[in-house]
Write a protein that holds these residues in place. Sequence first.
Motif, mmCIF file in Angstrom:
data_model
loop_
_atom_site.group_PDB
_atom_site.id
_atom_site.type_symbol
_atom_site.label_atom_id
_atom_site.label_comp_id
_atom_site.label_asym_id
_atom_site.label_seq_id
_atom_site.Cartn_x
_atom_site.Cartn_y
_atom_site.Cartn_z
ATOM 1 N N GLU A 60 26.877 78.741 33.860
ATOM 2 C CA GLU A 60 27.311 78.697 35.245
ATOM 3 C C GLU A 60 28.636 77.942 35.292
ATOM 4 O OE1 GLU A 60 24.943 77.770 39.319
ATOM 5 O OE2 GLU A 60 24.952 76.146 37.867
ATOM 6 N N ARG A 82 22.248 76.942 34.095
ATOM 7 C CA ARG A 82 22.708 76.305 35.324
ATOM 8 C C ARG A 82 23.320 74.942 35.048
ATOM 9 N NH1 ARG A 82 20.438 78.954 39.790
ATOM 10 N NH2 ARG A 82 22.098 77.775 40.780
ATOM 11 N N LYS A 83 24.080 74.422 36.015
ATOM 12 C CA LYS A 83 24.743 73.123 35.855
ATOM 13 C C LYS A 83 23.801 71.945 36.069
ATOM 14 C CE LYS A 83 29.395 74.586 37.039
ATOM 15 N NZ LYS A 83 30.509 74.446 37.983
ATOM 16 N N GLN A 106 29.387 67.824 31.297
ATOM 17 C CA GLN A 106 28.564 68.722 32.085
ATOM 18 C C GLN A 106 27.203 68.897 31.438
ATOM 19 O OE1 GLN A 106 31.363 72.119 31.905
ATOM 20 N NE2 GLN A 106 31.064 72.176 34.107
ATOM 21 N N LEU A 108 24.079 71.641 30.979
ATOM 22 C CA LEU A 108 23.632 73.018 31.127
ATOM 23 C C LEU A 108 22.115 73.003 31.041
ATOM 24 C CD1 LEU A 108 26.157 75.132 29.030
ATOM 25 C CD2 LEU A 108 26.056 74.838 31.509
ATOM 26 N N SER A 135 31.347 74.440 25.754
ATOM 27 C CA SER A 135 30.336 75.219 26.472
ATOM 28 C C SER A 135 29.606 76.152 25.516
ATOM 29 C CB SER A 135 30.979 76.041 27.594
ATOM 30 O OG SER A 135 31.559 75.197 28.554
#
Length: 179
Positions: A60, A82-83, A106, A108, A135
């Motif tokens: 995301e 999702r975050k 971040q 995930l 990521s």
Amino acid sequence: MENTYELHVAGLTRHLPICAVNEHMDIAAFIMFSDVELTVACAKALLEKCPEFDIIVTAEAKGIPLAYEMARQSGKNYIPARKGPKLYMSEAVIVEDKSITTEAVQRLVIDKKDLDQMDGKRVLIVDDVISTGGSLHALEALVGKSKGQIVGKAAALAEGDAGERDDIIYLEHLPLFFK
């Protein structure tokens, strides 16, 4: 006049705004959101280069349009990481990553039931741009918590040094701009 980079990808041309990441480096901002023509063309071109797969996994939010369109064109499903944990997740699995385009670390998150969907499946990891690989690494870690097999890692663009990697599939190289 805004400083831009002319990108040619999947038979299309786009002028990307040049944005400062820090005092030493700028990037050309590649945004697929709301550019349906670009998303459809990149999905088609990437599918032609990717190995056989059963399911797509993406992060995301910027990878979702491309993953969705690749899933639509191929008739396969996709799962977005999702975050953050969502109320519907009965058993959230979390990994952390650091991306060139965001300041903070971040998270995930994927629900265990989504991991179970990957069991015994050939998994294609998809993102809009692969740059530092943060990521991508986080998505690999999430898929690694399933019994699925990663068969490819694909993106519309490989930014900076990612263009020299031989373990990713991409359409075009996007340079970094050093000051």
